[in-house]
Design a protein around this motif. Sequence first.
Motif, PDB file in Angstrom:
ATOM      1  N   ASP A  63       0.867  -1.184   0.000  1.00  0.00           N
ATOM      2  CA  ASP A  63       0.000   0.000   0.000  1.00  0.00           C
ATOM      3  C   ASP A  63       0.900   1.230   0.000  1.00  0.00           C
ATOM      4  OD1 ASP A  63      -1.887   1.952   0.258  1.00  0.00           O
ATOM      5  OD2 ASP A  63      -2.708   1.256   2.169  1.00  0.00           O
ATOM      6  N   ALA A  64       1.173   1.748  -1.218  1.00  0.00           N
ATOM      7  CA  ALA A  64       2.121   2.854  -1.357  1.00  0.00           C
ATOM      8  C   ALA A  64       1.653   4.111  -0.644  1.00  0.00           C
ATOM      9  CB  ALA A  64       2.358   3.154  -2.838  1.00  0.00           C
ATOM     10  N   VAL A  65       0.357   4.253  -0.438  1.00  0.00           N
ATOM     11  CA  VAL A  65      -0.160   5.460   0.212  1.00  0.00           C
ATOM     12  C   VAL A  65       0.162   5.446   1.706  1.00  0.00           C
ATOM     13  CG1 VAL A  65      -2.231   6.792   0.739  1.00  0.00           C
ATOM     14  CG2 VAL A  65      -1.980   5.674  -1.501  1.00  0.00           C
ATOM     15  N   ASN A  66       0.020   4.288   2.340  1.00  0.00           N
ATOM     16  CA  ASN A  66       0.219   4.177   3.792  1.00  0.00           C
ATOM     17  C   ASN A  66       1.565   3.532   4.131  1.00  0.00           C
ATOM     18  OD1 ASN A  66      -2.379   5.239   4.525  1.00  0.00           O
ATOM     19  ND2 ASN A  66      -3.271   3.293   3.875  1.00  0.00           N
ATOM     20  N   ARG A  67       2.634   4.034   3.583  1.00  0.00           N
ATOM     21  CA  ARG A  67       3.961   3.489   3.853  1.00  0.00           C
ATOM     22  C   ARG A  67       4.600   4.193   5.049  1.00  0.00           C
ATOM     23  NH1 ARG A  67       8.113   6.494   1.521  1.00  0.00           N
ATOM     24  NH2 ARG A  67       9.361   4.595   1.300  1.00  0.00           N
ATOM     25  N   LEU A  68       5.385   3.424   5.818  1.00  0.00           N
ATOM     26  CA  LEU A  68       6.125   3.938   6.975  1.00  0.00           C
ATOM     27  C   LEU A  68       5.212   4.594   8.006  1.00  0.00           C
ATOM     28  CD1 LEU A  68       9.326   5.427   5.267  1.00  0.00           C
ATOM     29  CD2 LEU A  68       9.022   3.177   6.309  1.00  0.00           C
ATOM     30  N   LEU A  69       4.040   3.983   8.225  1.00  0.00           N
ATOM     31  CA  LEU A  69       3.145   4.482   9.265  1.00  0.00           C
ATOM     32  C   LEU A  69       3.676   4.101  10.639  1.00  0.00           C
ATOM     33  CD1 LEU A  69      -0.390   3.667   7.792  1.00  0.00           C
ATOM     34  CD2 LEU A  69       0.801   5.873   7.781  1.00  0.00           C
ATOM     35  N   GLY A  70       3.312   4.886  11.651  1.00  0.00           N
ATOM     36  CA  GLY A  70       3.732   4.606  13.009  1.00  0.00           C
ATOM     37  C   GLY A  70       2.917   3.494  13.654  1.00  0.00           C
ATOM     38  N   VAL A  71       3.276   3.146  14.863  1.00  0.00           N
ATOM     39  CA  VAL A  71       2.600   2.078  15.598  1.00  0.00           C
ATOM     40  C   VAL A  71       1.144   2.458  15.841  1.00  0.00           C
ATOM     41  CG1 VAL A  71       2.544   0.814  17.773  1.00  0.00           C
ATOM     42  CG2 VAL A  71       4.735   1.343  16.698  1.00  0.00           C
ATOM     43  N   GLY A  72       0.218   1.580  15.454  1.00  0.00           N
ATOM     44  CA  GLY A  72      -1.204   1.784  15.686  1.00  0.00           C
ATOM     45  C   GLY A  72      -1.900   2.663  14.674  1.00  0.00           C
ATOM     46  N   ALA A  73      -1.181   3.218  13.719  1.00  0.00           N
ATOM     47  CA  ALA A  73      -1.810   4.116  12.751  1.00  0.00           C
ATOM     48  C   ALA A  73      -2.601   3.331  11.714  1.00  0.00           C
ATOM     49  CB  ALA A  73      -0.742   4.962  12.048  1.00  0.00           C
ATOM     50  N   GLU A  74      -3.790   3.799  11.406  1.00  0.00           N
ATOM     51  CA  GLU A  74      -4.649   3.211  10.373  1.00  0.00           C
ATOM     52  C   GLU A  74      -4.900   1.717  10.599  1.00  0.00           C
ATOM     53  OE1 GLU A  74      -6.117   4.966   8.105  1.00  0.00           O
ATOM     54  OE2 GLU A  74      -5.099   6.860   8.563  1.00  0.00           O
ATOM     55  N   GLY A  75      -4.980   1.293  11.841  1.00  0.00           N
ATOM     56  CA  GLY A  75      -5.266  -0.104  12.151  1.00  0.00           C
ATOM     57  C   GLY A  75      -4.084  -1.044  12.038  1.00  0.00           C
ATOM     58  N   HIS A  76      -2.884  -0.513  11.873  1.00  0.00           N
ATOM     59  CA  HIS A  76      -1.677  -1.342  11.787  1.00  0.00           C
ATOM     60  C   HIS A  76      -0.992  -1.344  13.159  1.00  0.00           C
ATOM     61  CE1 HIS A  76      -1.947  -1.676   7.389  1.00  0.00           C
ATOM     62  NE2 HIS A  76      -2.264  -0.381   7.386  1.00  0.00           N
ATOM     63  N   LEU A  77      -1.021  -2.485  13.832  1.00  0.00           N
ATOM     64  CA  LEU A  77      -0.541  -2.555  15.215  1.00  0.00           C
ATOM     65  C   LEU A  77       0.923  -2.142  15.348  1.00  0.00           C
ATOM     66  CD1 LEU A  77      -2.210  -5.906  16.390  1.00  0.00           C
ATOM     67  CD2 LEU A  77      -2.956  -3.562  16.826  1.00  0.00           C
ATOM     68  N   PHE A  78       1.776  -2.636  14.432  1.00  0.00           N
ATOM     69  CA  PHE A  78       3.203  -2.316  14.472  1.00  0.00           C
ATOM     70  C   PHE A  78       3.595  -1.321  13.386  1.00  0.00           C
ATOM     71  CE2 PHE A  78       4.384  -6.708  16.429  1.00  0.00           C
ATOM     72  CZ  PHE A  78       3.752  -6.338  17.602  1.00  0.00           C
ATOM     73  N   GLY A  79       2.620  -0.708  12.743  1.00  0.00           N
ATOM     74  CA  GLY A  79       2.922   0.210  11.656  1.00  0.00           C
ATOM     75  C   GLY A  79       3.100  -0.520  10.337  1.00  0.00           C
ATOM     76  N   THR A  80       3.640   0.178   9.343  1.00  0.00           N
ATOM     77  CA  THR A  80       3.875  -0.395   8.016  1.00  0.00           C
ATOM     78  C   THR A  80       5.321  -0.149   7.600  1.00  0.00           C
ATOM     79  OG1 THR A  80       3.140   1.649   6.919  1.00  0.00           O
ATOM     80  CG2 THR A  80       1.485  -0.056   7.318  1.00  0.00           C
ATOM     81  N   ASP A  81       5.784  -0.950   6.613  1.00  0.00           N
ATOM     82  CA  ASP A  81       7.165  -0.810   6.156  1.00  0.00           C
ATOM     83  C   ASP A  81       7.231   0.129   4.966  1.00  0.00           C
ATOM     84  OD1 ASP A  81       6.118  -2.267   4.087  1.00  0.00           O
ATOM     85  OD2 ASP A  81       7.318  -4.059   4.442  1.00  0.00           O
ATOM     86  N   ASN A  82       8.350   0.096   4.243  1.00  0.00           N
ATOM     87  CA  ASN A  82       8.556   1.040   3.148  1.00  0.00           C
ATOM     88  C   ASN A  82       7.640   0.791   1.961  1.00  0.00           C
ATOM     89  OD1 ASN A  82      10.274  -1.378   2.987  1.00  0.00           O
ATOM     90  ND2 ASN A  82      10.932  -0.534   1.029  1.00  0.00           N
ATOM     91  N   LEU A  83       7.040  -0.401   1.894  1.00  0.00           N
ATOM     92  CA  LEU A  83       6.098  -0.701   0.813  1.00  0.00           C
ATOM     93  C   LEU A  83       4.650  -0.687   1.287  1.00  0.00           C
ATOM     94  CD1 LEU A  83       8.004  -3.595  -1.014  1.00  0.00           C
ATOM     95  CD2 LEU A  83       7.929  -1.167  -1.619  1.00  0.00           C
TER      96      LEU A  83
END
Length: 298
Positions: A63-83
């Motif tokens: 998900d190129a839009v939600n890359r490198l999100l922080g912990v808990g952002a947008e429902g991602h418990l550990f965040g997201t990576d560079n992709l």
Amino acid sequence: MVVGQSQALSRASKRPERSFFQRARYLAARHTSGVIGAVGLLIVVLVALLAGVLATHSPTETDAVNRLLGVGAEGHLFGTDNLGRDVYSRTVYGTRVSLIVGVGVSLVAVVVGVAVGLIAGYYRRVDSALMRLMDALMAFPGIVLAIGIMAMLGQSLLNVIIALGVVYMPRVARLVRSVVLGLRERQFVEAAQATGLADIHILLRHILPNIWSPVIVQATFIFAEGVLGEAGLSFLGIGPPPTIPSWGNMLGEARQFIREAPLLMVFPGAALTLMVLSLNLVGDGIRDLLDPRLRRRQ
């Protein structure tokens, strides 16, 4: 003084032999670290088995839009990576990869190492040649030898298992050989040879059952080193393909973004530490459980 010692020996001889499970309970009470390791390993196995239930996202969906999100952002418990891939789900699925590699490396190293060790220890004619081959393999640093084998075989999970299995196989072979050299001179082996039994029968029925205790202990440590070895190869970019969510791949990709998102390395690194530490503690506990000297003290 002599009378007291004889009485103590008499009481010790009358003491009933403890069963395997009784010794296990006894050691569990004394070996707290082994119990902690077993609990940690059980958690890791359960996470691997229930990865499809525990994961909240696909481990490979980008998900190129939600890359490198922080912990808990947008429902991602550990965040997201560079992709934009979910780090939590990739960490959970990475448990499966590590367990598969650890079990596979242990099986390859033990099966081949036991076979080589039995032959080298029992047949003196081939002992020197086989041990020099094992010495040649052990002369290379493990990671260098694994890199060379991977360069020949190519990137795949199976090739990682084969490469690491070859790296750790010589230590099992040398361990088994040293035990077989002692067993070969024992009276029960000489009696079996005198009755005309085939060598394969003697090796499988009389010698093989007596070498499993040290081999099992060695296999637990090879399991842990195999997990670390896969992570090291993946970190260098020559392990499983990048599409496979392994902890080594996650660490290798996260190092490029350690300033922007340092937590990308924390979660797979913590999971890797938990598994290896648990395996080492379990290995120590199994060693104590199978140690005949400790058995006599119980």
